[in-house]
Structures are given as structure tokens and as C-alpha cells.
Write a protein that holds these residues in place. Structure first.
Motif, mmCIF file in Angstrom:
data_model
loop_
_atom_site.group_PDB
_atom_site.id
_atom_site.type_symbol
_atom_site.label_atom_id
_atom_site.label_comp_id
_atom_site.label_asym_id
_atom_site.label_seq_id
_atom_site.Cartn_x
_atom_site.Cartn_y
_atom_site.Cartn_z
ATOM 1 N N TYR A 222 0.830 -1.205 0.000
ATOM 2 C CA TYR A 222 0.000 0.000 0.000
ATOM 3 C C TYR A 222 0.867 1.258 0.000
ATOM 4 N N ALA A 223 1.951 1.229 0.764
ATOM 5 C CA ALA A 223 2.794 2.419 0.876
ATOM 6 C C ALA A 223 3.502 2.744 -0.436
ATOM 7 N N GLN A 224 3.862 1.689 -1.200
ATOM 8 C CA GLN A 224 4.597 1.917 -2.442
ATOM 9 C C GLN A 224 3.681 2.239 -3.609
ATOM 10 N N GLN A 225 2.384 2.165 -3.406
ATOM 11 C CA GLN A 225 1.472 2.548 -4.485
ATOM 12 C C GLN A 225 1.540 4.048 -4.726
ATOM 13 N N GLY A 226 1.609 4.438 -5.972
ATOM 14 C CA GLY A 226 1.647 5.854 -6.302
ATOM 15 C C GLY A 226 0.283 6.499 -6.135
ATOM 16 N N VAL A 227 0.299 7.825 -6.107
ATOM 17 C CA VAL A 227 -0.948 8.577 -5.942
ATOM 18 C C VAL A 227 -1.434 9.146 -7.273
ATOM 19 N N GLU A 228 -0.794 8.722 -8.355
ATOM 20 C CA GLU A 228 -1.201 9.222 -9.659
ATOM 21 C C GLU A 228 -2.398 8.415 -10.173
ATOM 22 N N GLY A 229 -2.984 8.911 -11.244
ATOM 23 C CA GLY A 229 -4.070 8.201 -11.904
ATOM 24 C C GLY A 229 -5.451 8.586 -11.436
ATOM 25 N N GLY A 230 -5.561 9.501 -10.477
ATOM 26 C CA GLY A 230 -6.859 9.975 -10.035
ATOM 27 C C GLY A 230 -7.545 9.080 -9.030
ATOM 28 N N ILE A 231 -6.911 7.956 -8.633
ATOM 29 C CA ILE A 231 -7.540 7.085 -7.630
ATOM 30 C C ILE A 231 -7.500 7.743 -6.259
ATOM 31 N N TRP A 232 -6.359 8.328 -5.943
ATOM 32 C CA TRP A 232 -6.192 9.016 -4.660
ATOM 33 C C TRP A 232 -6.507 10.493 -4.839
ATOM 34 N N PRO A 257 -9.577 4.525 2.774
ATOM 35 C CA PRO A 257 -8.187 4.518 3.246
ATOM 36 C C PRO A 257 -7.564 5.907 3.135
ATOM 37 N N LEU A 258 -6.622 6.152 4.020
ATOM 38 C CA LEU A 258 -5.874 7.411 4.012
ATOM 39 C C LEU A 258 -4.416 7.127 3.697
ATOM 40 N N LYS A 259 -3.771 8.085 3.073
ATOM 41 C CA LYS A 259 -2.363 7.941 2.709
ATOM 42 C C LYS A 259 -1.683 9.296 2.868
ATOM 43 N N ALA A 260 -0.563 9.310 3.580
ATOM 44 C CA ALA A 260 0.195 10.541 3.803
ATOM 45 C C ALA A 260 1.563 10.406 3.158
ATOM 46 N N VAL A 261 1.985 11.442 2.488
ATOM 47 C CA VAL A 261 3.302 11.481 1.841
ATOM 48 C C VAL A 261 4.037 12.703 2.368
ATOM 49 N N HIS A 262 5.264 12.481 2.846
ATOM 50 C CA HIS A 262 6.025 13.582 3.448
ATOM 51 C C HIS A 262 7.504 13.353 3.225
ATOM 52 N N GLN A 263 8.250 14.431 3.163
ATOM 53 C CA GLN A 263 9.697 14.365 3.014
ATOM 54 C C GLN A 263 10.355 15.094 4.184
ATOM 55 N N VAL A 264 11.395 14.474 4.726
ATOM 56 C CA VAL A 264 12.159 15.065 5.825
ATOM 57 C C VAL A 264 13.586 15.256 5.331
ATOM 58 N N ARG A 265 14.031 16.487 5.300
ATOM 59 C CA ARG A 265 15.373 16.800 4.815
ATOM 60 C C ARG A 265 16.404 16.581 5.923
ATOM 61 N N GLY A 266 17.573 16.112 5.545
ATOM 62 C CA GLY A 266 18.680 16.023 6.493
ATOM 63 C C GLY A 266 18.676 14.785 7.355
ATOM 64 N N ALA A 267 17.811 13.809 7.063
ATOM 65 C CA ALA A 267 17.776 12.572 7.834
ATOM 66 C C ALA A 267 17.547 11.416 6.874
#
Length: 356
Positions: A222-232, A257-267
């Protein structure tokens, strides 16, 4: 107070005028049998002395309706509702005293509340100071006694003719910064090697392992599924954090279902996953926890936690009993250009005999 005082003044003036008034005129008794004729000042432009009842008055006075002296002396003092005024004053002061008493009670309660909060803050400060002293003692044992002083950066600390530090101190500071970077890199490498060398055999024989393996791989997919294609569909965004939802129905029930995508710089991904999973640093970032216990250590990468969370009024206090698994997923597709490994932490509610 002003109403009562004005009434008393008026009564005093009236009684004074009555006492000063004579019931006779020119030495003769009044023809009105004990009554007097109260005159008012002749401010109406009358130039001659009027006569009332055959008696002459001063040109500066006019006759006034006759009032019995006894009636005036007997009832004049009761013209004002003195009892009503007194009861009103008493009720007003009683209300003020009640309100002040309530205010005093409220302030006392607030004082007790602040005192308890101060005691709690003092206890927190004491525990933090103890932890700090222990940490400083551990650092002093691990490191040599001679330390370099690391000078913080800034325009006044740069190399040049106007620098406030000497050349030797400047290069010492640069060298210390480089050493610190090397230490951080070594720490990250130790974490990676420790995770790779962790024995997996005990986990594979544990009764929960089939569930852990299945659910971890499922959540990874589930985590590796992309958010493209209009499904999400994105429904919240703050900085680099984006939250998505999608419509899904299972067994006739709507499950979104909910899905969060975030980036953390420097770690690194490993550092993020390790701090999220490790019980050693759980209290540093999760402020909702009141107590935490590791009920079972299935393996070096799988633990069973019991957490008691702080009560949020007006809800009841809740706890959480769950297994937590951390795993490294090596990159298997070099064509995607991703040279970094993937790390996952998977949590799931469970049961344990030590805490039914």
C-alpha cells in the motif's frame, strides 16, 4: 445614602420652620384654632401685602395652604419609605458580600490549581535535570577529558582581518566540525550494521510471525502505491506533507483509506524509522504517552508494546497493546534510479497474556 441624607435635611428644615412659626399675629390668637398659614416668598411680583383671615403679612410673603402643626410633626418624619430604603441598602450590600465571597473562593481554587501545576512543573524539571546529569556523566566517561571548544559560526567568526578569533582557533573549530560530521556518519553506519546483523531466527518461530510477515508486506505494498491516476484524492496539504484518501467499499461497507506522503530533509530513512520504532526515544517525540512498557521482545526488530496514553477530557483514558516491527527493504529495481534502501515500521494491535 444621598436619598436618606436629603430627606433628613428636609425634615430638619421643616421642623425648624414649624417651631419658629408663631400661631398669633400682632399679639392676637390665630383664628384657625391651632393651625398656621405657611407663607412662601413673594417672588411673583406682588407689590402689596395681602391679607389672609383679616391678618396682614409681610409684602415678601404669600399665604400657603394651611397645615396642622401636630400632623406635620407626627407624620412628616415618615414621609420617606425609610424601611424600604434600608432593606434595599441591606440587600445590595448582602449581594456585594456574596459576590466578593464567591470571588475569594474562585481565587483560592485558582491558587490551588496553580500551586499543583507549579509542583508538577518542578517535578518535571527535577527529572529532566537528573536525566541531563546522567547523560553528561555518560558522555564524560566515554570521551577524553580534553575537549576542543567548537566555535559557533557567524560573520564575526569567519577567517579574515576582522575575525574575533585567532587563526589557530578558527582551524580548530573547522576541524571539530568535520570530526562531528564523521562521528554522525559513523553512528549511522553502526545503526545500519546493527540492523543487518540482527538475528531473525527467533522472530520466525514466534506464533505471531506469520501475521507480522503478512501484514508488513501488505502495508508495504500500500505504501509503495503511487498517488497518480486519479484514484487518490488530496484533501489536506501543509508544506511538503500531503494527505490523500480514496473511496473503497469492502463487504458492503464504505472504507476510505488514508495515505500521507512527506519528506524530511537532512535525515535518512533508517534514522526516521529507528526513532519512530525504538522505545529508547519514544518519550522524546510522542507527548501523548504517560507510561510505556515493552511486554515482549520477539526479536531485535520486533517488540510488543503496552502504552498508557494521557487522558484527554472528557474522554476516558485509553491504552494501546500492539506489536511493532521494523524492516529494511533493499532496492530491487536499479532502473528507477533510486540508490537508497527503503525502511518500514508496521504496528498492529494484538493480545498478550501479561496484559489481558
Amino acid at each position: 445614602m444621598d436619598t436618606l441624607q436629603s430627606y433628613f435635611d428636609a425634615c430638619a428644615e421643616t421642623v425648624k420652620d414649624v417651631k419658629n412659626a408663631e400661631p398669633t399675629c400682632n399679639g392676637h390668637e390665630s383664628e384657625n384654632d391651632g393651625t398656621i398659614e405657611v407663607a412662601v416668598a413673594a417672588e411673583y411680583g406682588l407689590g402689596e401685602s395681602p391679607k389672609v383671615g383679616g391678618r396682614a403679612f409681610s409684602p415678601h410673603h404669600l399665604p400657603y395652604p394651611q397645615v396642622s402643626k401636630e400632623i406635620l410633626l407626627k407624620h412628616g418624619a415618615y414621609a420617606l419609605d425609610f424601611r424600604g430604603e434600608a432593606l434595599t441598602f441591606k440587600a445590595t450590600t448582602a449581594g456585594i458580600l456574596t459576590t466578593l465571597s464567591h470571588c475569594v473562593d474562585v481565587m483560592n481554587q485558582r491558587e490551588e490549581s496553580f500551586k499543583k501545576r507549579l509542583e508538577r512543573e518542578g517535578e518535571k524539571q527535577r527529572r529532566l535535570e537528573e536525566r541531563l546529569n546522567h547523560a553528561l556523566a555518560d558522555i564524560a566517561k566515554e570521551r577524553p577529558t580534553t575537549r576542543r571548544v567548537v566555535v559557533m559560526g557567524g560573520p564575526d567568526y569567519e577567517e579574515g582581518p576582522h575575525s574575533v578569533i585567532g587563526e589557530d582557533e578558527f582551524y580548530d573549530a573547522v576541524e571539530s566540525a568535520l570530526d562531528k560530521m564523521d562521528e554522525e556518519e559513523e553512528f549511522r553506519e553502526r545503526l545500519r550494521l546493527k540492523q543487518l546483523a540482527a538475528p531473525q531466527k527467533p522472530a520466525a518461530t514466534h506464533p505471531l510471525w506469520p501475521q507480522i510477515e503478512k501484514l508488513t508486506l501488505e502495508q508495504l505494498g500500500y505504501a509503495q502505491q503511487g498517488v497518480e491516476g486519479g484514484i487518490w484524492q488530496i484533501f489536506a496539504e501543509e508544506g511538503e506533507m500531503k494527505m490523500y484518501r480514496r473511496e473503497l467499499e469492502e463487504d458492503g461497507l464504505v472504507v476510505d483509506p488514508l495515505k500521507a506522503v512527506h519528506q524530511v530533509r537532512g535525515a535518512t530513512a533508517h534514522e526516521m524509522a529507528h526513532h519512530f520504532w525504538s522505545p529508547d526515544v519514544r518519550f522524546e517525540w510522542d507527548t501523548s504517552i504517560e507510561q510505556m512498557t515493552v511486554l515482549d521482545r520477539i526479536s531485535d526488530d520486533t517488540l510488543i508494546f503496552l502504552q498508557l496514553h494521557k487522558r484527554v477530557w472528557p474522554t476516558a483514558q485509553r491504552d494501546a497493546l500492539f506489536w511493532s516491527h521494523i524492516r529494511q527493504i533493499p532496492s530491487t529495481d536499479p532502473a528507477n534510479g533510486n540508490a537508497h534502501d527503503t525502511w518500514i515500521v508496521c504496528n498492529q494491535s494484538t493480545e498478550h497474556p501479561d496484559d489481558p
